[in-house]
Write an enzyme that holds these catalytic residues in place. Sequence first.
Site, short mmCIF file in Angstrom:
data_model
loop_
_atom_site.label_atom_id
_atom_site.label_comp_id
_atom_site.label_asym_id
_atom_site.label_seq_id
_atom_site.Cartn_x
_atom_site.Cartn_y
_atom_site.Cartn_z
N GLU A 50 0.86 -1.19 0.00
CA GLU A 50 0.00 0.00 0.00
C GLU A 50 0.89 1.23 0.00
OE1 GLU A 50 -3.05 0.39 3.03
OE2 GLU A 50 -3.80 2.19 2.03
N CYS B 221 -6.67 1.56 2.11
CA CYS B 221 -7.44 2.80 2.14
C CYS B 221 -6.98 3.77 1.06
CB CYS B 221 -7.32 3.45 3.51
SG CYS B 221 -7.99 2.46 4.84
N ASN C 176 -11.88 -1.90 -0.99
CA ASN C 176 -11.14 -2.28 0.20
C ASN C 176 -11.97 -2.00 1.44
OD1 ASN C 176 -8.62 -2.75 1.89
ND2 ASN C 176 -9.13 -0.66 2.46
N GLU C 177 -12.24 -3.00 2.21
CA GLU C 177 -12.95 -2.86 3.50
C GLU C 177 -14.25 -2.07 3.36
OE1 GLU C 177 -10.35 -1.33 6.54
OE2 GLU C 177 -9.05 -3.07 6.47
#
Length: 657
Positions: free
Chosen positions: A60, A267, A385-386
């Site tokens: 990331e 994120c 993502n999430e």
Amino acid sequence: MGSLKALCNVSLLQLFIVLCLVFQCFATRRHADLRTTLVVDASDATGRPIPETLFGIFFEEINHAGAGGLWAELVSNRGFEAGGPNTPSNIDPWTIIGNESSIIVETDRTSCFDRNKVALRLEVLCDSEGDNICPNEGVGVYNPGFWGMNIEQGKKYKVIFYVRSTESLNLTVSLIGTNGVGNLASSTITGTAADFSSWTKVETLLVAKATDHNSRLQLTTNTKGVIWLDQVSAMPQDTYKGHGFRTELFEMLSALKPKFIRFPGGCFVEGEWLRNAFRWKATVGPWEERPGHFGDVWMYWTDDGLGYFEFLQLAEDLGAIPIWVFNNGVSHNDEVDTSAVLPLVQEALDGIEFARGDPTSKWGSLRAAMGHPEPFDLRYVAVGNEDCGKPKYRGNYLKFYHAIRTAYPDIQIISNCDGSSRALDHPADMYDYHVYTNANDMFSRANTFDRTSRNGPKAFVSEYAVTGKDAGTGSLLAALAEAGFLIGLEKNSDVIEMVSYAPLFVNANDRRWIPDAIVFDSYQMYGTPSYWVQKLFVESSGATFLPSTLNTTSSNQLIASAISWKDSTENKNYIRIKVVNFGRGTETIDISIDGFPVGQQFGCTKTVLTSDNVMDENSFAQPTKVVPQTSSAVNVESKIQAILSPFSVTSFDFLIL
Ligand SMILES: *[C@@H]1O[C@H](CO)[C@@H](O)[C@H](O)[C@H]1NC(C)=O
Ligand SMILES: *[C@@H]1O[C@H](CO)[C@@H](O)[C@H](O)[C@H]1NC(C)=O
Ligand SMILES: *[C@@H]1O[C@H](CO)[C@@H](O)[C@H](O)[C@H]1NC(C)=O
């Protein structure tokens, strides 16, 4: 420590008597009962193949992992765009050399690059002669890079920039040492006003005369006139394969033998706001033309030198399968309604075409133009993502899922929603599982997947780490809990396809998230204990999982697993047994391997990760304080007795002779 001190206070004779009494109390049979045993079944019939892809990495753009990290570009904010496209530009960390009587520095929007219009305008008021003589060192700007540039003696650095000038140009490009002291390399660019009346690309190769880990790139002049600069780059010439990756950091990744790489977030893919999310189209094509963007989750600007193409190249260079995570119209604070998500779906389809489309296709041709006519091996994509709990996720997901399934039936699609129950309204090939927790909880999660349905989509444990007090900035304790968890994942690798730790990298100057696997600054680096635990698992991908039975009544918490694997380059077969002792006592363990003829001989290598204190960490000062220690024995048989240190993970490699 307390009890050891107490022991030291008794005389040796007293101690002898005490010890005798202790042994008298435990009859030999009782003693045998308390033995910890591990029986590994290595007979051919019982093994189960572990997925080829089990262990990989998750990259990331966080903690300056890429910009100011793996991506070797030395200049930070090379296009002067860091303020964002619609705000007055912030030239940080560029710094002015000179004062208002010698130079005026501002930005304007006169760049030759359409997608990043901001350029730097230097109005030089002083001259080499006349009333206003420039200071000896000249006037201009310098860029300190990301907390100092690492410049090393004898190495070459290619500096590229775009320049325009109203007068004849006499511009010196130099690499200068700590605090502006010491000239490490320089070159002077000269020409008439006519030569530089329109934007001109300048390239110069600097060879460093000395080493300084905290250097800067400086552009100075002592000629009156107005100069514009844009897209200033300084690249070391010794990057991995010339592909722009910082070699030693690349090698630390390579040592993990990752089977996949998930990127670019996290994120980072979502953004706090959609306008700041990673959008692949803004990160491809010539680097000079990329607008860059402000990552508002981890709060820093990136020039996107490490863009979608470079991530795919990184995967290829690592021999890892790329797993591209894209934004699905959901950020932390705003969402695109499902009825309006089709342009984003098209963007994802275009991204897949870029990665693996024919070189004659629209986006495949851009990839080819960037130097990679062959398709990249993109087989997996992750939708968001999430985001499972977000209002628009499930609706948006289905639009992506069906469009990709139709256009690219072979691509595996990863959902953020737990799909282990194979919900009809939420089809997926895999689903993300993320866990950040304390050490005890992580260790106990070794059993999490024991009860998971065996029929649904497979799990992708795409982020896991012990965090908080137990982890510090990367403790042994955290690493051991993770080792226990990973052993549980190995056992459940019939329902787990992939596993990756997070975050991978941290630049020690910008610790947005701790702990991390690899810590670095401009020139040094080390692996945390969590990094070294991952290394103990590198042979598991594609190996054979062997059933084993651990029988113990110990007060130490123990977990173990066994695999058989083949070193195909050396054509050797091994059985690897890993045992975590997650307790404060030393443990004696009897290990036996069933399934070999009597008298079978093995070479045995024992690798132990432990330390005096369970909270011990590595650091720049002591980068190898907590690293695996290896010892070897020759010609052991299929039964051995071994000692497991308190708070340790031990890997036994039995070479089948
Ligand atoms: C585990 O150890 C106990 C005590 O020695 C013994 O009674 C039991 O049979 C063992 N179980 C297995 C599965 O070996
Ligand atoms: C600017 O710097 C020069 C030295 O290079 C100095 O002589 C001069 O006083 C400075 N002017 C101001 C306004 O600070
Ligand atoms: C450029 O500037 C330097 C320093 O003032 C000077 O020595 C040199 O002669 C200049 N070069 C040209 C081509 O004007």
